[in-house]
Structures are given as C-alpha cells and as structure tokens.
Design a protein around this motif. Structure first.
Motif, PDB file in Angstrom:
ATOM      1  N   LYS A  94      38.059  82.625  56.703  1.00  0.00           N
ATOM      2  CA  LYS A  94      37.375  81.712  56.563  1.00  0.00           C
ATOM      3  C   LYS A  94      36.995  80.921  58.535  1.00  0.00           C
ATOM      4  O   LYS A  94      36.617  80.273  58.025  1.00  0.00           O
ATOM      5  CB  LYS A  94      38.829  80.920  56.252  1.00  0.00           C
ATOM      6  CG  LYS A  94      38.319  79.401  55.530  1.00  0.00           C
ATOM      7  CD  LYS A  94      39.563  78.396  55.227  1.00  0.00           C
ATOM      8  CE  LYS A  94      39.681  77.025  55.660  1.00  0.00           C
ATOM      9  NZ  LYS A  94      40.132  76.719  56.708  1.00  0.00           N
ATOM     10  N   ASP A  95      38.149  81.067  59.586  1.00  0.00           N
ATOM     11  CA  ASP A  95      38.376  80.062  60.566  1.00  0.00           C
ATOM     12  C   ASP A  95      37.452  80.740  61.444  1.00  0.00           C
ATOM     13  O   ASP A  95      37.282  80.406  62.321  1.00  0.00           O
ATOM     14  CB  ASP A  95      38.871  79.585  60.921  1.00  0.00           C
ATOM     15  CG  ASP A  95      39.479  77.705  59.689  1.00  0.00           C
ATOM     16  OD1 ASP A  95      38.711  77.457  59.285  1.00  0.00           O
ATOM     17  OD2 ASP A  95      40.854  77.816  60.078  1.00  0.00           O
ATOM     18  N   VAL A  96      37.655  82.154  61.490  1.00  0.00           N
ATOM     19  CA  VAL A  96      37.165  83.092  62.720  1.00  0.00           C
ATOM     20  C   VAL A  96      36.055  83.383  62.097  1.00  0.00           C
ATOM     21  O   VAL A  96      35.345  83.659  63.146  1.00  0.00           O
ATOM     22  CB  VAL A  96      38.126  83.995  63.249  1.00  0.00           C
ATOM     23  CG1 VAL A  96      38.010  84.481  64.263  1.00  0.00           C
ATOM     24  CG2 VAL A  96      39.501  83.263  63.617  1.00  0.00           C
ATOM     25  N   GLN A  97      35.811  83.957  61.304  1.00  0.00           N
ATOM     26  CA  GLN A  97      34.257  85.147  60.784  1.00  0.00           C
ATOM     27  C   GLN A  97      33.531  84.182  61.367  1.00  0.00           C
ATOM     28  O   GLN A  97      32.571  84.369  61.828  1.00  0.00           O
ATOM     29  CB  GLN A  97      34.762  85.259  59.864  1.00  0.00           C
ATOM     30  CG  GLN A  97      33.460  86.755  58.977  1.00  0.00           C
ATOM     31  CD  GLN A  97      33.830  87.437  60.011  1.00  0.00           C
ATOM     32  OE1 GLN A  97      34.309  88.167  60.573  1.00  0.00           O
ATOM     33  NE2 GLN A  97      32.569  87.730  60.766  1.00  0.00           N
ATOM     34  N   PRO A  98      33.492  82.945  61.391  1.00  0.00           N
ATOM     35  CA  PRO A  98      31.949  81.890  61.598  1.00  0.00           C
ATOM     36  C   PRO A  98      31.485  81.614  62.789  1.00  0.00           C
ATOM     37  O   PRO A  98      30.869  82.154  63.919  1.00  0.00           O
ATOM     38  CB  PRO A  98      32.392  80.683  61.513  1.00  0.00           C
ATOM     39  CG  PRO A  98      33.168  80.430  59.885  1.00  0.00           C
ATOM     40  CD  PRO A  98      34.408  82.106  60.364  1.00  0.00           C
ATOM     41  N   ILE A  99      33.243  82.108  64.038  1.00  0.00           N
ATOM     42  CA  ILE A  99      32.919  81.858  64.895  1.00  0.00           C
ATOM     43  C   ILE A  99      32.382  82.838  66.051  1.00  0.00           C
ATOM     44  O   ILE A  99      31.925  83.452  66.628  1.00  0.00           O
ATOM     45  CB  ILE A  99      34.598  81.768  66.338  1.00  0.00           C
ATOM     46  CG1 ILE A  99      35.492  80.346  66.114  1.00  0.00           C
ATOM     47  CG2 ILE A  99      34.565  82.171  67.633  1.00  0.00           C
ATOM     48  CD1 ILE A  99      36.855  80.610  65.961  1.00  0.00           C
ATOM     49  N   ILE A 100      32.829  84.838  65.197  1.00  0.00           N
ATOM     50  CA  ILE A 100      31.813  86.168  65.205  1.00  0.00           C
ATOM     51  C   ILE A 100      30.868  85.598  65.067  1.00  0.00           C
ATOM     52  O   ILE A 100      30.388  86.460  66.175  1.00  0.00           O
ATOM     53  CB  ILE A 100      32.622  86.449  64.307  1.00  0.00           C
ATOM     54  CG1 ILE A 100      34.408  87.058  65.182  1.00  0.00           C
ATOM     55  CG2 ILE A 100      32.147  88.448  64.891  1.00  0.00           C
ATOM     56  CD1 ILE A 100      35.370  87.629  63.946  1.00  0.00           C
ATOM     57  N   ASN A 101      30.405  85.303  64.188  1.00  0.00           N
ATOM     58  CA  ASN A 101      28.891  85.651  63.881  1.00  0.00           C
ATOM     59  C   ASN A 101      27.901  84.515  64.607  1.00  0.00           C
ATOM     60  O   ASN A 101      27.115  84.287  65.297  1.00  0.00           O
ATOM     61  CB  ASN A 101      28.459  84.238  62.381  1.00  0.00           C
ATOM     62  CG  ASN A 101      30.162  85.616  61.262  1.00  0.00           C
ATOM     63  OD1 ASN A 101      29.536  86.274  61.880  1.00  0.00           O
ATOM     64  ND2 ASN A 101      29.812  85.007  59.828  1.00  0.00           N
ATOM     65  N   TYR A 102      28.852  83.554  65.140  1.00  0.00           N
ATOM     66  CA  TYR A 102      28.118  82.477  66.466  1.00  0.00           C
ATOM     67  C   TYR A 102      28.042  82.627  67.716  1.00  0.00           C
ATOM     68  O   TYR A 102      26.810  83.109  68.191  1.00  0.00           O
ATOM     69  CB  TYR A 102      29.345  80.998  66.814  1.00  0.00           C
ATOM     70  CG  TYR A 102      28.699  80.227  67.850  1.00  0.00           C
ATOM     71  CD1 TYR A 102      27.557  79.426  67.993  1.00  0.00           C
ATOM     72  CD2 TYR A 102      30.004  80.126  68.533  1.00  0.00           C
ATOM     73  CE1 TYR A 102      27.276  78.491  69.188  1.00  0.00           C
ATOM     74  CE2 TYR A 102      29.708  79.791  69.224  1.00  0.00           C
ATOM     75  CZ  TYR A 102      28.314  78.777  70.159  1.00  0.00           C
ATOM     76  OH  TYR A 102      28.107  77.810  71.289  1.00  0.00           O
ATOM     77  N   TYR A 103      28.980  84.327  68.320  1.00  0.00           N
ATOM     78  CA  TYR A 103      29.197  84.302  69.462  1.00  0.00           C
ATOM     79  C   TYR A 103      27.802  86.041  68.837  1.00  0.00           C
ATOM     80  O   TYR A 103      27.203  85.690  70.128  1.00  0.00           O
ATOM     81  CB  TYR A 103      29.868  85.337  69.563  1.00  0.00           C
ATOM     82  CG  TYR A 103      31.264  84.251  70.446  1.00  0.00           C
ATOM     83  CD1 TYR A 103      30.595  83.165  71.326  1.00  0.00           C
ATOM     84  CD2 TYR A 103      32.628  84.357  69.845  1.00  0.00           C
ATOM     85  CE1 TYR A 103      31.509  82.611  71.970  1.00  0.00           C
ATOM     86  CE2 TYR A 103      33.162  83.257  70.565  1.00  0.00           C
ATOM     87  CZ  TYR A 103      33.330  82.214  71.178  1.00  0.00           C
ATOM     88  OH  TYR A 103      34.238  81.420  71.522  1.00  0.00           O
ATOM     89  N   ARG A 104      27.501  86.322  67.729  1.00  0.00           N
ATOM     90  CA  ARG A 104      27.243  87.573  67.309  1.00  0.00           C
ATOM     91  C   ARG A 104      25.365  86.655  67.490  1.00  0.00           C
ATOM     92  O   ARG A 104      24.448  87.806  67.887  1.00  0.00           O
ATOM     93  CB  ARG A 104      27.303  88.224  66.466  1.00  0.00           C
ATOM     94  CG  ARG A 104      26.337  89.560  66.005  1.00  0.00           C
ATOM     95  CD  ARG A 104      26.928  89.498  64.544  1.00  0.00           C
ATOM     96  NE  ARG A 104      28.221  90.835  64.827  1.00  0.00           N
ATOM     97  CZ  ARG A 104      28.509  90.165  63.557  1.00  0.00           C
ATOM     98  NH1 ARG A 104      28.408  88.793  62.394  1.00  0.00           N
ATOM     99  NH2 ARG A 104      30.052  90.552  63.140  1.00  0.00           N
TER     100      ARG A 104
END
Ligand code: ZN
Length: 216
Positions: free
Chosen positions: A180-190
């Motif tokens: 929920k919270d970290v996957q969006p961060i990963i997508n953002y950096y990607r």
C-alpha cells in the motif's frame, strides 16, 4: 562526492545486513528511521511521551515528526568533517516522505543512489517466520547463508529465539503495508529512472556485489 544510499525492501529482504556491509565497506554514516524515533521517544517532553505511545502501538509516527528528526540528523551530517556519505534505512515510509526527502536531499546537495532489494512475498514470509533474534543483545539473524547454521549470537554469544512478532499474521500485515505505502514510492523512483532493482533472493555476498557494481 559523498555516497548517499537509500535502501528499500520488504521486511526480510536483508536490507539491514546490506546496509551494514556497505557501511563497513565505505565508512558510511547511517540514518535509520527506527533508531531516530526510538531515541526521540526517550525524551520526557510532549513529543517524547506521545511518540512512545505511538511506537508501542505499532502505528507509524507522523511524517511531520519523522521529517524533523531526519532533517536534524541530515544537518548534523552535512556539517560533519570528512563525511564519506550515509545510508538511509527505513525512509521514505510513504510517498509524501519520498517527495520531502527529495527536496531535502536536493537542499543539502546530495544525490542518492536508490536500491530496491527485491524478494517475493513467499520468500519474505518464509524468511521472517524463520529468522532469529538474540535474547541478550536483540541482534537479528536473517535466515540466509551462514546465519542459518549458527547456534549462538555471533555478536555476544547469547541464546537465539524466533521473534514473537514474526508470526504469519504480523508478517502479512507488514507485507500489506509495503504494498500500500512503499510500492507507490518504488513506482515514483522507477518513473524518474532512479531505481536500481537488485535480486534479493541470492546469497548475501551476491546481493552485496550487485549493489557495488551499480555504485560504480
Ligand atoms: Zn547477542
């Protein structure tokens, strides 16, 4: 140029172990959200007392509080003589923090290398329910490589047990939080082409080598 490294990964990915290896290798400092929060919770003022309650309940400390601690630490490091760099472990915890940390790192003229130590949910569950902790010094032994064979704590010789919080339900909660919270961060950096994905299911030494390759 200082090395600034952000490590992302599920619980059980071994990012703590990788952080230690990198610290030793490059003589880096360390900013861990858990350490900062626990230290702050020891003060007896308003935030200290309430932070203690939040941490004990297992909830996430507010971003505003987290950022204040993080910035104080960053300022301290920026002013440190002969700083080689530092590793960020446990931050950002949500997308808002990723934006704020981007701004803050930019302010301090640091450009981070961002790694995702990638493991499947299945692997995370398997490792977390099997990893052990030292009763005496709370050192966590991952259930990988040579750690699996150890009968006593390699740091203090203390007795090892599995952690009571590493039961299936709490492990699943942590994985749900990650999605929920970290996957969006990963997508953002990607999306901004800054994410280096490392296969975390290999032996510790190989994960370390892959990180070193990407740091060159
Ligand atoms: Zn120990």
């Amino acid at each position: 140029m200082e090395k600034v490294i952000i490590l992302l990964g599920k619980s059980g990915s071994g990012k703590g172990t990788q952080a230690e290896l990198l610290q030793k290798k490059f003589d880096l400092d360390y900013i861990g959200s858990g350490d900062l929060l626990r230290a702050r919770a020891k003060k007896t003022d308003f935030t200290g007392k309430n932070l203690g309650k939040v941490l004990n309940s297992g909830r996430l400390a507010p971003t505003a509080v987290m950022l204040k601690l993080w910035l104080d630490k960053a300022e301290q490091l920026r002013n440190k003589k002969k700083l080689k760099g530092f590793i960020m472990d446990g931050n950002p915890r949500k997308i808002l923090e990723a934006y704020l940390i981007d701004e803050a790192l930019d302010w301090y003229k640091w450009s981070p290398k961002i790694f995702l130590i990638d493991i499947s949910n299945k692997e995370a569950i398997w490792r977390l329910t099997k990893r052990r902790v030292c009763k005496k010094c709370k050192n966590i032994l991952p259930f990988v490589g040579e750690f699996r064979k150890m009968k006593k704590c390699p740091k203090c010789g203390g007795q090892l047990t599995t952690r009571s919080d590493d039961k299936i339900k709490s492990v699943k909660n942590r994985l749900a939080w990650f999605k929920k919270d970290v996957q969006p961060i990963i997508n953002y950096y990607r999306k901004s082409s800054r994410l280096v994905k490392i296969n975390g299911e290999q032996p510790i030494e190989n994960v370390h080598k892959d990180i070193l390759k990407a740091l060159k």
